[in-house]
Motif scaffolding. Structure first.
Motif, mmCIF file in Angstrom:
data_model
loop_
_atom_site.group_PDB
_atom_site.id
_atom_site.type_symbol
_atom_site.label_atom_id
_atom_site.label_comp_id
_atom_site.label_asym_id
_atom_site.label_seq_id
_atom_site.Cartn_x
_atom_site.Cartn_y
_atom_site.Cartn_z
ATOM 1 N N ARG A 154 65.504 76.638 37.357
ATOM 2 C CA ARG A 154 64.108 76.582 37.765
ATOM 3 C C ARG A 154 63.612 77.964 38.157
ATOM 4 N NH1 ARG A 154 62.536 73.126 42.497
ATOM 5 N NH2 ARG A 154 63.355 71.451 41.170
ATOM 6 N N LEU A 155 62.328 78.181 37.947
ATOM 7 C CA LEU A 155 61.669 79.408 38.370
ATOM 8 C C LEU A 155 60.669 79.024 39.448
ATOM 9 C CD1 LEU A 155 61.178 82.487 37.847
ATOM 10 C CD2 LEU A 155 59.347 81.798 36.294
ATOM 11 N N GLY A 156 61.027 79.308 40.696
ATOM 12 C CA GLY A 156 60.151 78.958 41.799
ATOM 13 C C GLY A 156 59.042 79.987 41.964
ATOM 14 N N PHE A 157 57.885 79.557 42.461
ATOM 15 C CA PHE A 157 56.795 80.483 42.752
ATOM 16 C C PHE A 157 56.095 80.069 44.037
ATOM 17 C CE2 PHE A 157 55.047 77.252 39.828
ATOM 18 C CZ PHE A 157 53.963 76.778 40.563
ATOM 19 N N THR A 158 55.489 81.039 44.712
ATOM 20 C CA THR A 158 54.756 80.778 45.950
ATOM 21 C C THR A 158 53.383 81.449 45.879
ATOM 22 O OG1 THR A 158 55.712 82.728 47.049
ATOM 23 C CG2 THR A 158 56.863 80.631 47.331
ATOM 24 N N GLY A 159 52.435 80.865 46.588
ATOM 25 C CA GLY A 159 51.095 81.429 46.680
ATOM 26 C C GLY A 159 50.395 81.594 45.357
ATOM 27 N N LEU A 192 66.063 80.590 40.057
ATOM 28 C CA LEU A 192 67.095 79.822 40.744
ATOM 29 C C LEU A 192 67.953 79.060 39.751
ATOM 30 C CD1 LEU A 192 64.770 78.268 43.461
ATOM 31 C CD2 LEU A 192 66.264 80.255 43.772
ATOM 32 N N GLY A 193 69.142 78.728 40.199
ATOM 33 C CA GLY A 193 70.001 77.854 39.420
ATOM 34 C C GLY A 193 69.537 76.418 39.559
ATOM 35 N N PRO A 194 70.187 75.472 38.880
ATOM 36 C CA PRO A 194 69.769 74.062 38.937
ATOM 37 C C PRO A 194 69.948 73.482 40.325
ATOM 38 C CG PRO A 194 71.902 74.262 37.858
ATOM 39 C CD PRO A 194 71.394 75.666 38.054
#
Length: 350
Positions: A154-159, A192-194
């Protein structure tokens, strides 16, 4: 066709065509280089390295946008990586310039998805971002899943803020799926990893695809003239940030501007265009006050139920012209293009 419309059409086509470049093989070949860059940021290099494991992308067969705990199926995704410029410092030892990484910055995320997502979270985000409540920042993630639905990475994002929305063309002769294009501008991202979870599809997300041909457009006061509209070119609205090229980078403290809608171009039989010609005369030639109008573009399913719509505000006609006639061609005779400026665009998803 106007030069401004050609520019916007080419821009959209370029943006949408790039989804073909962002496939699993592309991630494996080019993504691994970028994935090493987060080591400069620190704190999560181990998780990023876990995501570069060949098993994390070799079997990717599904994509989703995670928003407010909902997983929204995607058709394509591009960008979102952390990148640092290379800064050269002359005057090093033995006449060799020293180098170091600059300030980290993040690519915009470009995603495409069906017009009918069944996601309340995405629908509300679009409404709040394009409407009067103003910009609405969101945290979330892009999830890559395998054939069994399990997360691979997964590719996390904020804001993240919505910075561009492209509604697909509506055409009576186009039987392709209606696809929505969104540009997300995040404050930061994190590879991130799974998580070990399974993609969860929200209720209603598996409804039938909506075709580009299943549409109707009405302009206030011109409903009878709109009955045989053949085509509505893509609707575009974006926040200006200096440059709007595909894969654009932004510094974290570079604020987004206000929304600006591209012109709306409509194709209809010239025999029906009389009311549009009169509107041009009232608004442009006579400058009559109160001549601006509102509009509504809707997509319907086979039962004629509205499944997606776009409310257009502050419409004003600025050009009408018959399409070029080419002798011996199979084009429809007597068609006219009408160009309208648009002040506001509000996307409503079922």
């Amino acid at each position: 066709m106007s030069e401004s419309h050609e520019y916007h059409s080419q821009n959209v086509e370029a943006a949408l065509s790039r989804r073909d470049l962002f496939r699993t093989a592309g991630l494996a070949a080019g993504g691994a280089v970028l994935l090493g860059l987060p080591k400069f940021v620190g704190g999560w290099a181990g998780e990023a390295e876990a995501a570069t494991d060949p098993r994390a992308y070799a079997g990717t067969s599904s994509l989703a946008l995670e928003l407010d705990s909902q997983s929204i199926p995607l058709l394509s995704v591009e960008g979102g990586h952390a990148v640092a410029d290379v800064i050269s410092e002359p005057g090093g030892q033995e006449g060799i310039a020293g180098k170091r990484p600059g300030v980290v910055r993040y690519e915009d995320l470009l995603i495409t998805l069906p017009m009918t997502t069944g996601s309340k979270a995405l629908g509300e985000w679009l409404t709040n971002s394009l409407g009067k409540p103003g910009p609405s920042a969101k945290n979330g993630a892009i999830i890559y899943g395998g054939p069994d639905g399990k997360e691979l990475k997964r590719l996390g994002f904020t804001g993240a803020l919505l910075s561009e929305v492209v509604v697909p063309q509506a055409s009576a002769t186009d039987t392709a799926q209606a696809i929505l294009f969104l540009r997300l501008t995040p404050q930061n991202t994190q590879l991130l990893g799974p998580s070990g979870g399974v993609l969860k599809v929200p209720p209603g997300a598996k409804q039938a695809n909506v075709l580009s041909s299943n549409f109707r457009l009405n302009v206030q006061g011109l409903e009878q003239a709109c009955g045989r509209i053949a085509k509505v070119h893509p609707l575009i609205t974006r926040r200006f940030t200096g440059s709007n090229s595909v894969g654009e980078f932004r510094l974290p403290n570079n604020p987004l501007g206000s929304w600006n809608c591209a012109n709306v171009s409509v194709i209809l039989p010239e025999a029906d265009a009389g009311p549009f010609y009169q509107w041009f005369d009232d608004l442009v030639m006579k400058a009559k006050p109160g001549s601006e109008r509102s509009g509504l573009l809707e997509w319907v399913d086979r039962s004629m139920k509205v499944v997606a719509s776009v409310q257009l505000g502050g419409l004003g006609i600025v050009r009408y012209a018959p399409e070029p006639v080419i002798l011996g061609s199979s084009q429809k005779a007597g068609m006219v293009q009408v160009d309208l400026y648009c002040e506001t665009m509000k996307v409503l998803l079922s």
